[in-house]
Design an enzyme around this catalytic site. Structure first.
Site, PDB file in Angstrom:
ATOM      1  N   LYS A 154      44.896  58.702  41.585  1.00  0.00           N
ATOM      2  CA  LYS A 154      43.763  58.982  42.466  1.00  0.00           C
ATOM      3  C   LYS A 154      43.609  57.836  43.458  1.00  0.00           C
ATOM      4  O   LYS A 154      43.187  56.736  43.089  1.00  0.00           O
ATOM      5  CB  LYS A 154      42.457  59.132  41.676  1.00  0.00           C
ATOM      6  CG  LYS A 154      41.343  59.698  42.530  1.00  0.00           C
ATOM      7  CD  LYS A 154      39.970  59.264  42.116  1.00  0.00           C
ATOM      8  CE  LYS A 154      39.511  57.999  42.753  1.00  0.00           C
ATOM      9  NZ  LYS A 154      39.263  58.056  44.190  1.00  0.00           N
ATOM     10  N   SER A 208      36.431  47.340  41.528  1.00  0.00           N
ATOM     11  CA  SER A 208      35.342  46.388  41.322  1.00  0.00           C
ATOM     12  C   SER A 208      35.078  46.174  39.829  1.00  0.00           C
ATOM     13  O   SER A 208      35.328  47.056  39.000  1.00  0.00           O
ATOM     14  CB  SER A 208      34.078  46.910  41.998  1.00  0.00           C
ATOM     15  OG  SER A 208      33.721  48.158  41.441  1.00  0.00           O
ATOM     16  N   THR A 209      34.550  45.015  39.514  1.00  0.00           N
ATOM     17  CA  THR A 209      34.225  44.709  38.122  1.00  0.00           C
ATOM     18  C   THR A 209      33.163  45.670  37.592  1.00  0.00           C
ATOM     19  O   THR A 209      33.220  46.107  36.441  1.00  0.00           O
ATOM     20  CB  THR A 209      33.746  43.242  38.027  1.00  0.00           C
ATOM     21  OG1 THR A 209      34.808  42.398  38.507  1.00  0.00           O
ATOM     22  CG2 THR A 209      33.410  42.843  36.606  1.00  0.00           C
ATOM     23  N   GLU A 210      32.236  46.063  38.481  1.00  0.00           N
ATOM     24  CA  GLU A 210      31.156  46.967  38.058  1.00  0.00           C
ATOM     25  C   GLU A 210      31.712  48.321  37.602  1.00  0.00           C
ATOM     26  O   GLU A 210      31.393  48.813  36.512  1.00  0.00           O
ATOM     27  CB  GLU A 210      30.230  47.145  39.264  1.00  0.00           C
ATOM     28  CG  GLU A 210      29.000  47.937  39.012  1.00  0.00           C
ATOM     29  CD  GLU A 210      28.277  48.232  40.337  1.00  0.00           C
ATOM     30  OE1 GLU A 210      28.531  47.524  41.337  1.00  0.00           O
ATOM     31  OE2 GLU A 210      27.493  49.184  40.345  1.00  0.00           O
ATOM     32  N   GLY A 212      34.833  48.897  36.857  1.00  0.00           N
ATOM     33  CA  GLY A 212      35.741  48.618  35.748  1.00  0.00           C
ATOM     34  C   GLY A 212      35.023  48.620  34.403  1.00  0.00           C
ATOM     35  O   GLY A 212      35.546  49.120  33.407  1.00  0.00           O
ATOM     36  N   GLU A 229      42.254  45.637  36.702  1.00  0.00           N
ATOM     37  CA  GLU A 229      42.478  44.582  37.709  1.00  0.00           C
ATOM     38  C   GLU A 229      41.218  44.553  38.547  1.00  0.00           C
ATOM     39  O   GLU A 229      40.975  45.475  39.334  1.00  0.00           O
ATOM     40  CB  GLU A 229      43.685  44.919  38.587  1.00  0.00           C
ATOM     41  CG  GLU A 229      44.980  45.134  37.828  1.00  0.00           C
ATOM     42  CD  GLU A 229      45.828  43.876  37.739  1.00  0.00           C
ATOM     43  OE1 GLU A 229      45.330  42.784  38.048  1.00  0.00           O
ATOM     44  OE2 GLU A 229      47.001  44.010  37.358  1.00  0.00           O
ATOM     45  N   CYS A 263      41.361  40.878  46.555  1.00  0.00           N
ATOM     46  CA  CYS A 263      40.801  40.321  45.321  1.00  0.00           C
ATOM     47  C   CYS A 263      41.200  38.856  45.145  1.00  0.00           C
ATOM     48  O   CYS A 263      40.507  38.110  44.471  1.00  0.00           O
ATOM     49  CB  CYS A 263      41.266  41.141  44.130  1.00  0.00           C
ATOM     50  SG  CYS A 263      43.055  41.288  44.063  1.00  0.00           S
ATOM     51  N   GLU A 356      31.626  37.902  45.210  1.00  0.00           N
ATOM     52  CA  GLU A 356      32.808  38.347  45.949  1.00  0.00           C
ATOM     53  C   GLU A 356      32.328  39.041  47.228  1.00  0.00           C
ATOM     54  O   GLU A 356      31.654  40.063  47.170  1.00  0.00           O
ATOM     55  CB  GLU A 356      33.610  39.330  45.103  1.00  0.00           C
ATOM     56  CG  GLU A 356      34.853  39.812  45.810  1.00  0.00           C
ATOM     57  CD  GLU A 356      35.702  40.737  44.940  1.00  0.00           C
ATOM     58  OE1 GLU A 356      35.140  41.617  44.265  1.00  0.00           O
ATOM     59  OE2 GLU A 356      36.930  40.581  44.965  1.00  0.00           O
TER      60      GLU A 356
HETATM   61  P1  TAP Z   1      35.677  50.457  43.435  1.00  0.00           P
HETATM   62  O1  TAP Z   1      34.488  50.918  44.147  1.00  0.00           O
HETATM   63  O2  TAP Z   1      35.527  49.967  42.045  1.00  0.00           O
HETATM   64  O3  TAP Z   1      36.714  51.690  43.496  1.00  0.00           O
HETATM   65  C1  TAP Z   1      38.021  51.595  42.987  1.00  0.00           C
HETATM   66  C2  TAP Z   1      38.528  52.980  42.639  1.00  0.00           C
HETATM   67  O4  TAP Z   1      37.739  53.499  41.566  1.00  0.00           O
HETATM   68  C3  TAP Z   1      38.405  53.987  43.796  1.00  0.00           C
HETATM   69  O5  TAP Z   1      39.514  54.869  43.763  1.00  0.00           O
HETATM   70  C4  TAP Z   1      37.115  54.715  43.414  1.00  0.00           C
HETATM   71  O6  TAP Z   1      37.012  56.002  43.966  1.00  0.00           O
HETATM   72  C5  TAP Z   1      37.241  54.777  41.918  1.00  0.00           C
HETATM   73  N1  TAP Z   1      35.985  55.016  41.202  1.00  0.00           N
HETATM   74  C6  TAP Z   1      34.726  54.768  41.618  1.00  0.00           C
HETATM   75  N2  TAP Z   1      33.837  55.162  40.666  1.00  0.00           N
HETATM   76  C7  TAP Z   1      34.556  55.651  39.640  1.00  0.00           C
HETATM   77  C8  TAP Z   1      34.215  56.225  38.379  1.00  0.00           C
HETATM   78  N3  TAP Z   1      32.957  56.341  37.960  1.00  0.00           N
HETATM   79  N4  TAP Z   1      35.208  56.648  37.565  1.00  0.00           N
HETATM   80  C9  TAP Z   1      36.499  56.533  37.939  1.00  0.00           C
HETATM   81  N5  TAP Z   1      36.884  56.018  39.135  1.00  0.00           N
HETATM   82  C10 TAP Z   1      35.927  55.574  39.968  1.00  0.00           C
HETATM   83  O7  TAP Z   1      36.426  49.296  44.190  1.00  0.00           O
HETATM   84  P2  TAP Z   1      36.794  49.232  45.740  1.00  0.00           P
HETATM   85  O8  TAP Z   1      35.565  48.868  46.479  1.00  0.00           O
HETATM   86  O9  TAP Z   1      37.564  50.440  46.110  1.00  0.00           O
HETATM   87  O10 TAP Z   1      37.819  48.003  45.730  1.00  0.00           O
HETATM   88  C11 TAP Z   1      37.405  46.720  45.869  1.00  0.00           C
HETATM   89  C12 TAP Z   1      37.419  45.972  44.545  1.00  0.00           C
HETATM   90  O11 TAP Z   1      38.703  46.027  43.972  1.00  0.00           O
HETATM   91  C13 TAP Z   1      37.097  44.504  44.719  1.00  0.00           C
HETATM   92  O12 TAP Z   1      36.197  44.087  43.740  1.00  0.00           O
HETATM   93  C14 TAP Z   1      38.449  43.832  44.499  1.00  0.00           C
HETATM   94  O13 TAP Z   1      38.378  42.517  44.046  1.00  0.00           O
HETATM   95  C15 TAP Z   1      39.091  44.733  43.524  1.00  0.00           C
HETATM   96  N6  TAP Z   1      40.544  44.587  43.571  1.00  0.00           N
HETATM   97  C16 TAP Z   1      41.165  43.935  42.559  1.00  0.00           C
HETATM   98  C17 TAP Z   1      42.539  43.770  42.586  1.00  0.00           C
HETATM   99  C18 TAP Z   1      43.219  43.039  41.469  1.00  0.00           C
HETATM  100  S1  TAP Z   1      44.854  43.051  41.436  1.00  0.00           S
HETATM  101  N7  TAP Z   1      42.532  42.413  40.549  1.00  0.00           N
HETATM  102  C19 TAP Z   1      43.279  44.257  43.655  1.00  0.00           C
HETATM  103  C20 TAP Z   1      42.596  44.902  44.681  1.00  0.00           C
HETATM  104  C21 TAP Z   1      41.224  45.092  44.610  1.00  0.00           C
HETATM  105  P3  TAP Z   1      36.265  56.226  45.384  1.00  0.00           P
HETATM  106  O14 TAP Z   1      37.242  55.762  46.382  1.00  0.00           O
HETATM  107  O15 TAP Z   1      36.029  57.676  45.465  1.00  0.00           O
HETATM  108  O16 TAP Z   1      35.036  55.403  45.337  1.00  0.00           O
END
Ligand code: TAP
Length: 430
Positions: A154, A208-210, A212, A229, A263, A356
């Site tokens: 996804k 995001s950690t939240e 996650g 991650e 990240c 962050e």
């Molecule tokens: P999130 O809002 O957590 O979204 C990540 C993924 O999870 C998206 O595909 C999102 O779908 C999906 N998601 C949201 N709610 C969900 C739920 N209840 N159940 C299952 N899946 C769900 O993060 P983001 O804003 O896209 O990414 C930024 C974060 O990722 C930052 O905190 C960053 O640090 C972290 N990150 C970490 C790494 C590593 S390697 N540690 C690498 C890159 C990014 P939608 O798109 O539909 O919301």
């Protein structure tokens, strides 16, 4: 059927609309993946390896197309987007060597020996964020497929285009139907279904950690395997004995790469107090020299943020009256632009210093000695990444994950994490 309009972050113009999968469609995709898994597991390792190499070749042949999609749909500078498409090819090639090396062990036991096998876990659900749509997809997809699992991926709602095209390329390369599927849709619908569906035996989540934490709780209900991650708030530590010219020249790229939506962004620069003034003098032209602009231009180093909502979020860390030491510039007109911004001095409770930001905002903080630097760098719930500038290699060490994640894929042993070890006893005595 609901649709999502992908906007070009540099122009705010629509690129295309994408149909969002429903929970029922997610169930159907999971059922297809489960049905395809036994046959994929039984593909001879050498043939599975060949198919992954064909997949890599298909990605390679479409590098320009994939890069163009990432420029238009995510605002990544074209040079970076080309690298990202090439990275997917390289990750697939790396793990194409894995099927023929996924060996078990022989363990001598009384009366015979135990033989272990690595069995694929089954269907793997891959949930990808919007900041690096191609690399993060490949990090889960390639080792999972190599180990004989089927994958339902996804992509993030905002950035589905490259993942969808990579899904098509898998089929064009000869991967059987159902082995690798890409399902665009909302996290709360498709992502949640991957977590909740009992046929999905492992979740690989980056985000995001939240979110996650919620996914971890969902997986715990079924004792489902999980890799997380998550977020980061990493320090770039500059000691007085460092090459200050190089440290200052490269510091902007350690945090403003991908417009800070990384990240691993080193978003806290810690500088030994005796060289703080000199470092700031050197940092200012480096920050102002970052080429921010049209992502389609090869000269561009930093593009826009992903969306208007995310820009508003990033801007909340730089309210009026914030201690802006200096900042770069951005193009006029439409686009979700935010200038590279340096905040100093910051208070220890400033959210820009503790949270962050996920945007091009960096804080600069002085420290007195090594113990002080380590204490400041560790004063965060995260532990993902870090840089240390010093001529004393003895103190240039780093380690720790904290709330930045759980488990790691990648590396030569990654396919093992997508398997269960089965143990079979072979009697050698009558
Ligand atoms: P999130 O809002 O957590 O979204 C990540 C993924 O999870 C998206 O595909 C999102 O779908 C999906 N998601 C949201 N709610 C969900 C739920 N209840 N159940 C299952 N899946 C769900 O993060 P983001 O804003 O896209 O990414 C930024 C974060 O990722 C930052 O905190 C960053 O640090 C972290 N990150 C970490 C790494 C590593 S390697 N540690 C690498 C890159 C990014 P939608 O798109 O539909 O919301």
């Amino acid at each position: 059927m609901t649709e999502f309009t992908v906007l070009n972050p540099a122009t705010e113009e629509p690129v295309t609309t994408v149909a969002q999968a429903s929970a029922e469609q997610a169930d159907q995709a999971i059922a297809r993946a489960a049905a395809a898994q036994a046959a994929w597991r039984d593909v001879a390792p050498g043939d599975r390896a060949r198919l992954l190499r064909s997949f890599a070749a298909a990605v390679d042949a479409h590098t320009e197309e994939l890069a163009g999609l990432e420029v238009a749909g995510s605002g990544h500078p074209v040079g970076q987007a080309r690298w990202e498409a090439g990275h997917v090819r390289d990750v697939l090639l790396y793990y194409s060597a894995a099927p023929e090396r996924l060996c078990g062990r022989q363990i001598p036991v009384p009366g015979g020996l135990n033989v272990t096998f690595h069995e694929p876990v089954g269907v793997v659900g891959l949930i990808v964020p919007w900041n690096f749509p191609m690399p993060i997809l490949s990090w889960g997809m390639a080792p999972a497929l190599a180990a004989g699992n089927t994958v339902v991926a996804k992509p993030a709602e905002a950035t589905p285009l490259t993942a969808m095209r990579i899904g098509e390329l898998a089929l064009e390369a000869g991967l059987p139907e159902g082995v690798f599927q890409v399902l665009p849709g909302k996290g709360s619908v498709v992502g949640q279904r991957l977590v909740d569906h009992p046929a999905v035996r492992k979740i690989v989540f980056t985000g995001s950690t939240e979110v996650g934490r919620q996914i971890m709780a969902g997986c715990a209900r079924q004792v489902k395997r999980l890799t997380l991650e998550l977020g980061g708030k990493s320090a770039n530590i500059v000691f007085a004995d460092a090459n200050l010219v190089r440290a200052a020249a490269t510091a902007p790229y350690a945090v403003f790469d991908n417009a800070g939506q990384d990240c691993c962004a080193r978003s806290r620069i810690l500088v030994q107090d005796s060289v703080l003034d000199r470092f700031m003098e050197l940092l200012e032209p480096a920050v102002k020299g970052v080429a921010v602009g049209d992502p389609a231009s090869a000269a561009t180093e930093m593009g826009p943020l992903i969306s208007a909502a995310h820009r508003a979020h990033v801007a909340s860390y730089v309210p009026s009256g914030a201690p802006v030491a200096f900042r770069g510039s951005v193009p006029d007109g439409p686009g979700f632009w935010f200038p590279p911004t340096v905040l100093a001095p910051v208070r220890p409770d400033d959210p820009a210093y503790t949270e962050e930001v996920f945007g091009p905002v960096v804080t600069v903080t002085p420290f007195s000695d090594e113990a002080d630097a380590v204490a400041i760098a560790n004063d965060t719930p995260y532990g993902l990444s870090g840089s240390i500038w010093t001529s004393d290699v003895g103190r240039a060490t780093f380690g720790g994950f904290k709330q930045s994640g759980l488990g790691r894929e990648l590396g030569p042993d990654a396919p093992d994490a997508f398997t269960e070890v089965k143990n079979v006893f072979i009697a050698t005595e009558e």
